[in-house]
Motif scaffolding. Sequence first.
Motif, PDB file in Angstrom:
ATOM      1  N   SER A 166      -7.464 -12.867  14.895  1.00  0.00           N
ATOM      2  CA  SER A 166      -7.012 -11.476  14.947  1.00  0.00           C
ATOM      3  C   SER A 166      -5.492 -11.443  15.056  1.00  0.00           C
ATOM      4  O   SER A 166      -4.874 -12.350  15.620  1.00  0.00           O
ATOM      5  N   VAL A 167      -4.893 -10.395  14.487  1.00  0.00           N
ATOM      6  CA  VAL A 167      -3.442 -10.244  14.460  1.00  0.00           C
ATOM      7  C   VAL A 167      -3.071  -8.911  15.103  1.00  0.00           C
ATOM      8  O   VAL A 167      -3.694  -7.886  14.810  1.00  0.00           O
ATOM      9  N   ALA A 168      -2.050  -8.934  15.972  1.00  0.00           N
ATOM     10  CA  ALA A 168      -1.629  -7.696  16.656  1.00  0.00           C
ATOM     11  C   ALA A 168      -0.110  -7.647  16.738  1.00  0.00           C
ATOM     12  O   ALA A 168       0.518  -8.553  17.294  1.00  0.00           O
ATOM     13  N   PRO A 169       0.528  -6.589  16.181  1.00  0.00           N
ATOM     14  CA  PRO A 169       1.980  -6.446  16.304  1.00  0.00           C
ATOM     15  C   PRO A 169       2.339  -5.895  17.681  1.00  0.00           C
ATOM     16  O   PRO A 169       1.551  -5.191  18.316  1.00  0.00           O
ATOM     17  N   SER A 170       3.544  -6.233  18.149  1.00  0.00           N
ATOM     18  CA  SER A 170       4.013  -5.663  19.407  1.00  0.00           C
ATOM     19  C   SER A 170       4.422  -4.210  19.183  1.00  0.00           C
ATOM     20  O   SER A 170       4.724  -3.793  18.060  1.00  0.00           O
ATOM     21  N   SER A 171       4.474  -3.443  20.248  1.00  0.00           N
ATOM     22  CA  SER A 171       4.797  -2.021  20.125  1.00  0.00           C
ATOM     23  C   SER A 171       6.274  -1.777  19.816  1.00  0.00           C
ATOM     24  O   SER A 171       6.641  -0.714  19.325  1.00  0.00           O
ATOM     25  N   ASP A 172       7.130  -2.790  20.088  1.00  0.00           N
ATOM     26  CA  ASP A 172       8.564  -2.599  19.881  1.00  0.00           C
ATOM     27  C   ASP A 172       9.051  -3.146  18.540  1.00  0.00           C
ATOM     28  O   ASP A 172      10.246  -3.108  18.243  1.00  0.00           O
ATOM     29  N   GLY A 173       8.147  -3.665  17.696  1.00  0.00           N
ATOM     30  CA  GLY A 173       8.532  -4.157  16.384  1.00  0.00           C
ATOM     31  C   GLY A 173       9.266  -5.480  16.395  1.00  0.00           C
ATOM     32  O   GLY A 173       9.841  -5.885  15.381  1.00  0.00           O
ATOM     33  N   ARG A 174       9.241  -6.191  17.518  1.00  0.00           N
ATOM     34  CA  ARG A 174       9.986  -7.440  17.629  1.00  0.00           C
ATOM     35  C   ARG A 174       9.144  -8.686  17.380  1.00  0.00           C
ATOM     36  O   ARG A 174       9.687  -9.780  17.234  1.00  0.00           O
ATOM     37  N   SER A 175       7.830  -8.556  17.335  1.00  0.00           N
ATOM     38  CA  SER A 175       6.987  -9.747  17.184  1.00  0.00           C
ATOM     39  C   SER A 175       5.570  -9.343  16.790  1.00  0.00           C
ATOM     40  O   SER A 175       5.223  -8.157  16.789  1.00  0.00           O
ATOM     41  N   PHE A 176       4.762 -10.347  16.455  1.00  0.00           N
ATOM     42  CA  PHE A 176       3.322 -10.139  16.336  1.00  0.00           C
ATOM     43  C   PHE A 176       2.619 -11.383  16.848  1.00  0.00           C
ATOM     44  O   PHE A 176       3.183 -12.471  16.906  1.00  0.00           O
ATOM     45  N   ARG A 177       1.380 -11.198  17.257  1.00  0.00           N
ATOM     46  CA  ARG A 177       0.600 -12.264  17.883  1.00  0.00           C
ATOM     47  C   ARG A 177      -0.656 -12.540  17.064  1.00  0.00           C
ATOM     48  O   ARG A 177      -1.250 -11.614  16.498  1.00  0.00           O
ATOM     49  N   ALA A 195      -7.833 -18.995  25.121  1.00  0.00           N
ATOM     50  CA  ALA A 195      -8.525 -19.102  26.400  1.00  0.00           C
ATOM     51  C   ALA A 195      -7.530 -18.944  27.545  1.00  0.00           C
ATOM     52  O   ALA A 195      -6.316 -19.090  27.374  1.00  0.00           O
ATOM     53  N   ALA A 196      -8.041 -18.643  28.715  1.00  0.00           N
ATOM     54  CA  ALA A 196      -7.244 -18.529  29.939  1.00  0.00           C
ATOM     55  C   ALA A 196      -6.119 -17.506  29.814  1.00  0.00           C
ATOM     56  O   ALA A 196      -5.077 -17.614  30.452  1.00  0.00           O
ATOM     57  N   GLY A 197      -6.327 -16.500  28.959  1.00  0.00           N
ATOM     58  CA  GLY A 197      -5.357 -15.420  28.840  1.00  0.00           C
ATOM     59  C   GLY A 197      -4.144 -15.720  27.989  1.00  0.00           C
ATOM     60  O   GLY A 197      -3.272 -14.857  27.833  1.00  0.00           O
ATOM     61  N   ARG A 198      -4.028 -16.904  27.400  1.00  0.00           N
ATOM     62  CA  ARG A 198      -2.858 -17.223  26.579  1.00  0.00           C
ATOM     63  C   ARG A 198      -3.058 -16.703  25.161  1.00  0.00           C
ATOM     64  O   ARG A 198      -4.169 -16.449  24.719  1.00  0.00           O
ATOM     65  N   VAL A 199      -1.952 -16.568  24.452  1.00  0.00           N
ATOM     66  CA  VAL A 199      -1.963 -16.140  23.054  1.00  0.00           C
ATOM     67  C   VAL A 199      -1.790 -17.384  22.186  1.00  0.00           C
ATOM     68  O   VAL A 199      -0.921 -18.211  22.431  1.00  0.00           O
ATOM     69  N   SER A 200      -2.631 -17.536  21.169  1.00  0.00           N
ATOM     70  CA  SER A 200      -2.595 -18.730  20.332  1.00  0.00           C
ATOM     71  C   SER A 200      -1.248 -18.928  19.668  1.00  0.00           C
ATOM     72  O   SER A 200      -0.705 -20.039  19.616  1.00  0.00           O
ATOM     73  N   ALA A 201      -0.686 -17.855  19.086  1.00  0.00           N
ATOM     74  CA  ALA A 201       0.578 -17.968  18.365  1.00  0.00           C
ATOM     75  C   ALA A 201       1.357 -16.664  18.471  1.00  0.00           C
ATOM     76  O   ALA A 201       0.779 -15.585  18.399  1.00  0.00           O
ATOM     77  N   THR A 202       2.679 -16.790  18.629  1.00  0.00           N
ATOM     78  CA  THR A 202       3.565 -15.637  18.681  1.00  0.00           C
ATOM     79  C   THR A 202       4.686 -15.838  17.672  1.00  0.00           C
ATOM     80  O   THR A 202       5.335 -16.878  17.661  1.00  0.00           O
TER      81      THR A 202
END
Length: 207
Positions: free
Chosen positions: A48-59, A192-199
């Motif tokens: 899954s892909v999610a952009p940040s609300s400030d337009g500075r990154s996506f996860r 897992a454990a609340g971390r994000v796979s890639a930023t």
Amino acid sequence: MLVTTTVAALLLSAIIPTGTAEFASPPSGVTVDVVTVNGSGCPAGTASVAPSSDGRSFRVSFSEFLAQSGPAAKPTDFRKNCQLSLRIDNADGMSYGISRITYRGFGHLAAGAQGLQRATYYFAGQSSTTMRSHSFSGPFSDDWETSDSSANGDITYSPCGENRNLNINSELRVNRGTSDARETNFLAMDSAAGRVSATYEFDWKSC
């Protein structure tokens, strides 16, 4: 936790020459749409892909990105990959590049085993790609994090007036090496454990 960092250009052949544009704040309403997802490391419904609300990154979050070797592993399990093709919608008159990318996960490597995390990045239509790799050596059993970043002058920006897809290919490999054949070795890129796979962090310029 093992952390490795490389300071280098992530994308080759800057499309906007140095000095022709000014650095700018992120535009509002940046969207990141997934065009295609392919690969053994990201079966349907596991990325899954999610952009940040400030337009500075996506996860990007993965739930089944695991490379392994060992008695229960299939011959093809030693290498897993995921190819993402993304369409990033930004305001007119703006251009973006990727300034920093961070990958995270967990790994277990017995003494004598090796692991590899590798990624390539390019805009659609470019003939060249940039590859960045990080190696792991056993014995190791812990969280891991790798990071690649670019100085402002080394970032490749999307072409002005065009909306080319950004293609990212991520890969994990595990080699049993001289470790005991009865051992199970693995590298996982997971959330897992609340971390994000890639930023993936953006840098923006005015055209």
